[in-house]
Design a protein around this motif. Structure first.
Motif, PDB file in Angstrom:
ATOM      1  N   LYS A 243     -15.034   4.265   6.268  1.00 10.87           N
ATOM      2  CA  LYS A 243     -15.483   2.810   6.431  1.00 10.87           C
ATOM      3  C   LYS A 243     -16.661   2.751   5.390  1.00 10.87           C
ATOM      4  CE  LYS A 243     -13.846   3.202  10.821  1.00 10.87           C
ATOM      5  NZ  LYS A 243     -13.169   4.632  10.712  1.00 10.87           N
ATOM      6  N   ASP A 244     -16.976   3.424   4.472  1.00 17.98           N
ATOM      7  CA  ASP A 244     -18.066   3.293   3.362  1.00 17.98           C
ATOM      8  C   ASP A 244     -17.617   2.798   2.047  1.00 17.98           C
ATOM      9  OD1 ASP A 244     -16.657   5.745   2.946  1.00 17.98           O
ATOM     10  OD2 ASP A 244     -18.480   6.880   2.162  1.00 17.98           O
ATOM     11  N   VAL A 245     -16.293   1.982   2.142  1.00 17.91           N
ATOM     12  CA  VAL A 245     -15.959   1.362   0.994  1.00 17.91           C
ATOM     13  C   VAL A 245     -15.426  -0.094   1.342  1.00 17.91           C
ATOM     14  CG1 VAL A 245     -14.824   3.600  -0.003  1.00 17.91           C
ATOM     15  CG2 VAL A 245     -13.609   2.154   1.693  1.00 17.91           C
ATOM     16  N   PHE A 246     -15.420  -0.781   0.279  1.00 14.15           N
ATOM     17  CA  PHE A 246     -14.939  -2.102   0.579  1.00 14.15           C
ATOM     18  C   PHE A 246     -13.239  -2.366   0.139  1.00 14.15           C
ATOM     19  CE2 PHE A 246     -16.305  -2.635  -4.123  1.00 14.15           C
ATOM     20  CZ  PHE A 246     -15.262  -3.209  -4.731  1.00 14.15           C
ATOM     21  N   THR A 247     -13.029  -3.685   1.022  1.00 10.98           N
ATOM     22  CA  THR A 247     -11.770  -3.936   0.722  1.00 10.98           C
ATOM     23  C   THR A 247     -11.802  -5.689   0.485  1.00 10.98           C
ATOM     24  OG1 THR A 247     -10.680  -2.130   1.940  1.00 10.98           O
ATOM     25  CG2 THR A 247      -9.265  -4.313   1.674  1.00 10.98           C
ATOM     26  N   ARG A 248     -11.363  -6.212  -0.454  1.00 12.23           N
ATOM     27  CA  ARG A 248     -11.475  -7.633  -0.785  1.00 12.23           C
ATOM     28  C   ARG A 248     -10.291  -8.290  -0.956  1.00 12.23           C
ATOM     29  NH1 ARG A 248     -17.062  -6.799  -3.917  1.00 12.23           N
ATOM     30  NH2 ARG A 248     -18.337  -5.849  -2.157  1.00 12.23           N
ATOM     31  N   VAL A 249      -9.779  -9.260  -0.233  1.00  7.78           N
ATOM     32  CA  VAL A 249      -8.307  -9.745  -0.395  1.00  7.78           C
ATOM     33  C   VAL A 249      -8.666 -11.176  -0.937  1.00  7.78           C
ATOM     34  CG1 VAL A 249      -6.267 -10.281   0.475  1.00  7.78           C
ATOM     35  CG2 VAL A 249      -7.529  -8.383   1.225  1.00  7.78           C
ATOM     36  N   TYR A 250      -8.046 -11.675  -1.991  1.00  3.82           N
ATOM     37  CA  TYR A 250      -8.257 -13.115  -2.501  1.00  3.82           C
ATOM     38  C   TYR A 250      -6.718 -13.682  -2.521  1.00  3.82           C
ATOM     39  CZ  TYR A 250     -12.918 -11.608  -3.837  1.00  3.82           C
ATOM     40  OH  TYR A 250     -14.036 -11.147  -4.032  1.00  3.82           O
ATOM     41  N   ASN A 251      -6.893 -15.284  -2.177  1.00  2.00           N
ATOM     42  CA  ASN A 251      -5.630 -16.013  -2.110  1.00  2.00           C
ATOM     43  C   ASN A 251      -5.595 -16.415  -3.661  1.00  2.00           C
ATOM     44  OD1 ASN A 251      -4.381 -19.151  -1.075  1.00  2.00           O
ATOM     45  ND2 ASN A 251      -3.421 -17.453  -1.723  1.00  2.00           N
ATOM     46  N   GLY A 252      -4.863 -16.037  -4.668  1.00  2.15           N
ATOM     47  CA  GLY A 252      -4.933 -16.369  -5.829  1.00  2.15           C
ATOM     48  C   GLY A 252      -3.699 -16.047  -6.758  1.00  2.15           C
ATOM     49  N   ASP A 253      -3.712 -16.302  -8.069  1.00  2.98           N
ATOM     50  CA  ASP A 253      -2.573 -16.067  -8.953  1.00  2.98           C
ATOM     51  C   ASP A 253      -2.841 -15.016  -9.814  1.00  2.98           C
ATOM     52  OD1 ASP A 253      -0.486 -16.459 -10.802  1.00  2.98           O
ATOM     53  OD2 ASP A 253      -0.645 -18.665 -10.761  1.00  2.98           O
ATOM     54  N   ALA A 254      -1.790 -13.936  -9.843  1.00  4.23           N
ATOM     55  CA  ALA A 254      -1.852 -12.887 -11.018  1.00  4.23           C
ATOM     56  C   ALA A 254      -1.802 -13.271 -12.621  1.00  4.23           C
ATOM     57  CB  ALA A 254      -0.702 -12.024 -10.897  1.00  4.23           C
ATOM     58  N   ARG A 255      -1.406 -14.590 -12.854  1.00  7.18           N
ATOM     59  CA  ARG A 255      -1.490 -15.037 -13.884  1.00  7.18           C
ATOM     60  C   ARG A 255      -2.748 -15.559 -14.289  1.00  7.18           C
ATOM     61  NH1 ARG A 255       3.684 -18.538 -12.209  1.00  7.18           N
ATOM     62  NH2 ARG A 255       2.339 -18.423 -10.354  1.00  7.18           N
ATOM     63  N   ILE A 302       4.472 -23.913  -2.216  1.00 14.92           N
ATOM     64  CA  ILE A 302       4.024 -22.490  -2.609  1.00 14.92           C
ATOM     65  C   ILE A 302       5.084 -21.861  -3.175  1.00 14.92           C
ATOM     66  CG2 ILE A 302       3.532 -20.372  -1.254  1.00 14.92           C
ATOM     67  CD1 ILE A 302       1.599 -21.925   0.409  1.00 14.92           C
ATOM     68  N   ASP A 303       6.381 -21.868  -2.629  1.00 17.13           N
ATOM     69  CA  ASP A 303       7.623 -21.409  -3.117  1.00 17.13           C
ATOM     70  C   ASP A 303       7.619 -21.718  -4.788  1.00 17.13           C
ATOM     71  OD1 ASP A 303       9.961 -20.261  -3.421  1.00 17.13           O
ATOM     72  OD2 ASP A 303      10.924 -21.463  -2.009  1.00 17.13           O
ATOM     73  N   ARG A 304       7.431 -22.980  -5.113  1.00 14.75           N
ATOM     74  CA  ARG A 304       7.617 -23.265  -6.740  1.00 14.75           C
ATOM     75  C   ARG A 304       6.637 -22.388  -7.364  1.00 14.75           C
ATOM     76  NH1 ARG A 304       9.903 -28.312  -4.957  1.00 14.75           N
ATOM     77  NH2 ARG A 304       7.692 -29.065  -4.319  1.00 14.75           N
ATOM     78  N   SER A 305       5.429 -22.156  -6.801  1.00 12.79           N
ATOM     79  CA  SER A 305       4.544 -21.705  -7.564  1.00 12.79           C
ATOM     80  C   SER A 305       4.560 -20.086  -7.766  1.00 12.79           C
ATOM     81  CB  SER A 305       3.061 -21.766  -6.935  1.00 12.79           C
ATOM     82  OG  SER A 305       2.846 -21.036  -5.654  1.00 12.79           O
ATOM     83  N   VAL A 306       5.299 -19.318  -7.197  1.00 14.09           N
ATOM     84  CA  VAL A 306       5.364 -17.886  -7.119  1.00 14.09           C
ATOM     85  C   VAL A 306       6.285 -17.648  -8.377  1.00 14.09           C
ATOM     86  CG1 VAL A 306       5.298 -17.576  -4.623  1.00 14.09           C
ATOM     87  CG2 VAL A 306       7.408 -17.712  -5.647  1.00 14.09           C
ATOM     88  N   ILE A 307       5.805 -16.329  -8.855  1.00 12.13           N
ATOM     89  CA  ILE A 307       6.722 -15.680 -10.035  1.00 12.13           C
ATOM     90  C   ILE A 307       7.914 -15.218  -9.573  1.00 12.13           C
ATOM     91  CG2 ILE A 307       6.956 -13.806 -11.589  1.00 12.13           C
ATOM     92  CD1 ILE A 307       3.726 -13.970 -11.927  1.00 12.13           C
ATOM     93  N   PHE A 351       9.345 -13.807 -17.325  1.00 10.79           N
ATOM     94  CA  PHE A 351       9.018 -12.946 -18.218  1.00 10.79           C
ATOM     95  C   PHE A 351       7.748 -13.644 -18.887  1.00 10.79           C
ATOM     96  CE2 PHE A 351      13.082 -10.911 -17.748  1.00 10.79           C
ATOM     97  CZ  PHE A 351      12.761  -9.487 -17.743  1.00 10.79           C
ATOM     98  N   LEU A 352       7.625 -14.817 -19.323  1.00  8.76           N
ATOM     99  CA  LEU A 352       6.496 -15.529 -19.731  1.00  8.76           C
ATOM    100  C   LEU A 352       5.306 -15.448 -18.773  1.00  8.76           C
ATOM    101  CD1 LEU A 352       8.010 -18.735 -21.371  1.00  8.76           C
ATOM    102  CD2 LEU A 352       6.793 -16.820 -22.583  1.00  8.76           C
ATOM    103  N   ASP A 353       5.734 -15.585 -17.457  1.00  2.75           N
ATOM    104  CA  ASP A 353       4.750 -15.626 -16.430  1.00  2.75           C
ATOM    105  C   ASP A 353       4.235 -13.916 -16.331  1.00  2.75           C
ATOM    106  OD1 ASP A 353       4.600 -18.146 -15.654  1.00  2.75           O
ATOM    107  OD2 ASP A 353       6.035 -17.699 -14.006  1.00  2.75           O
ATOM    108  N   MET A 354       5.099 -13.136 -16.492  1.00  4.02           N
ATOM    109  CA  MET A 354       4.554 -11.510 -16.286  1.00  4.02           C
ATOM    110  C   MET A 354       3.773 -11.139 -17.700  1.00  4.02           C
ATOM    111  SD  MET A 354       5.140 -10.347 -13.567  1.00  4.02           S
ATOM    112  CE  MET A 354       4.509  -8.640 -14.001  1.00  4.02           C
ATOM    113  N   LYS A 355       4.186 -11.784 -18.760  1.00  6.46           N
ATOM    114  CA  LYS A 355       3.235 -11.693 -19.868  1.00  6.46           C
ATOM    115  C   LYS A 355       1.694 -12.084 -19.741  1.00  6.46           C
ATOM    116  CE  LYS A 355       3.152 -12.700 -24.971  1.00  6.46           C
ATOM    117  NZ  LYS A 355       3.724 -13.436 -25.950  1.00  6.46           N
TER     118      LYS A 355
END
Length: 437
Positions: A243-255, A302-307, A351-355
């Protein structure tokens, strides 16, 4: 170059190869040992294709993240890495471009007292049967799913509509998220979409069962029983999670990782697989009800935006797209010349997105931080794509040092990565380990 310098360089290279081989053997042994350990039941909270098995982040955290360190997963999916980080007392960040994935991750990785959840459950379902019969449904609040009545019985639509309205009135964020994620988790069970199939479809099997009256379920009972199961899962998690640690979740893009995610010591990711299942398609019913899209186009956006998306317009693949990596571009060129222009574009984009993602991950890692990746190779229209090799090259280019790369055999058929019709089933994945220079 002098002879002494050549010998010195060869000695360094030999030492590097020996160290990598030792790492491969040692890390694989440790990972195999972790696979034999009991997993937390909270991992089964929600159906989600492409899940990362808990043993991988558990092993990676044990190996590379000391107590007090911070872990991140920028393709967090349904939150496996964050659950393991919480269990092991590490701070964690999660990021995903799909809002439903963020909701599931947050619900699974946030410890909530099960006594509170049981009291809230009673209030949530109290009198809902009467409300269902008296409720006037607004078409504006119904999910924008084509042929809604094809997917859900009229009484199920009434129930899902009434229940969603009640959940949205819960003003405690963590509790609201738990019940909404549980609502999403039972969606297949109350729909006409066969739960045995990857993509939603009203199968002959279910049609036959309905015709014989053998599937006459009560949606209230389904949700009630589903809640009991998930509250029990949370009870186990609540007892053991730190319980003494944080967990933070964000809706966003790995790119384009948000600035809030920083100071990370370890990143563990299982990014989308090239030519694998269409992830958004598998959860379209859940997303439509949970997020209440204004139109179907919101879902496809959303579907078009995923890697690794294959939902791209024809105008976008009318010209050959290249990556700058010769061997990869040769493969893309062969696909294009064979008339597989769309898939050639999909491969290049992937692969450009993963780069970009590699560069972003390098930036958020602390000095001497580690990156662990689980990924599989692909077969795209008979063209074998050695994804793990290209990832290694991209990581080196982003200034990572390669510590290990080894095969991770998939022994259980239920864990074999499901693929699109033109791709093979994967008998193994690759585990890649990098260190920030």
């Amino acid at each position: 170059m002098g002879e002494d310098a050549i010998h010195m360089l060869q000695s360094v290279m030999d030492e590097f190869v020996r160290e990598k081989m030792q790492n491969n053997t040692l890390y694989k042994l440790h990972l195999d040992a972790k696979k034999k350990e009991r997993r937390q039941t909270i991992h089964s909270f929600h159906r989600f294709y492409g899940k990362l098995i808990p043993a991988i982040p558990c092993w990676a955290i044990s190996e590379f993240a000391k107590p007090g360190y911070t872990v991140a997963d920028v393709f967090c999916g349904s939150g496996t890495t964050l659950v393991e980080a919480r269990m092991m007392g590490r701070n964690s960040f999660g990021l995903d471009i799909v809002p439903l994935a963020c909701l599931i991750t947050k619900a699974k990785s946030t410890p909530i007292d099960p006594k509170i959840l049981r009291r809230c459950k009673q209030e949530l379902l109290k009198g809902i049967r009467k409300e269902m019969t008296a409720l006037k449904i607004s078409s504006e609040e119904l999910p924008k799913i084509a042929n809604l009545e094809h997917w859900f019985r009229p009484d199920v639509i009434n129930f899902l509509y009434a229940l969603r309205r009640r959940i949205l009135k819960i003003n405690v964020e963590d509790i609201h998220d738990f019940f909404l994620a549980a609502y999403s988790a039972i969606m297949r069970d109350v729909s006409n979409a066969d739960p045995r199939q990857v993509f939603p479809g009203y199968s002959k099997r279910l049609r036959m069962l309905d015709k014989k009256g053998l599937r006459n379920f009560d949606p209230i009972d389904v949700y009630n029983n589903g809640l009991d199961l998930r509250i029990k899962q949370m009870e186990d998690f609540y007892k053991n999670a730190k319980k003494d640690v944080f967990t933070r979740v964000y809706n966003g893009d790995a790119r384009d990782i948000p600035d809030e995610i920083n100071g990370v010591d370890l990143i563990v990711i299982n990014p989308p697989y090239l030519g694998s299942i269409r992830y958004i398609e598998t959860i379209k019913l859940e997303m439509a009800w949970v997020q209440n899209f204004k139109s179907r186009e919101d879902l496809w956006e959303i579907d078009r935006s995923v890697i690794a998306t294959e939902r791209i317009y024809a105008k976008d693949y009318s010209k050959l797209k290249l990556t700058g990596y010769k061997m990869l571009d040769d493969q893309i060129g062969r696909l294009y010349e064979r008339g597989k222009r769309k898939m050639a574009n999909v491969v290049a984009r992937y692969f450009l997105d993963m780069k970009k993602s590699f560069q972003q991950m390098y930036e958020i890692l602390c000095r001497d931080g580690h990156l662990v990746i689980k990924i599989g190779d692909s077969l795209i229209r008979k063209e074998r794509i050695p994804t793990h090799e290209y990832f290694i090259n991209m990581a080196k280019e982003a200034n990572f040092t390669v510590l290990a790369s080894f095969k991770d055999e998939i022994r259980s058929r239920s864990l074999l990565t499901k693929r699109n019709w033109y791709s093979d089933m994967l008998p193994n994945d690759w585990i890649l380990v990098f260190k920030k220079r």
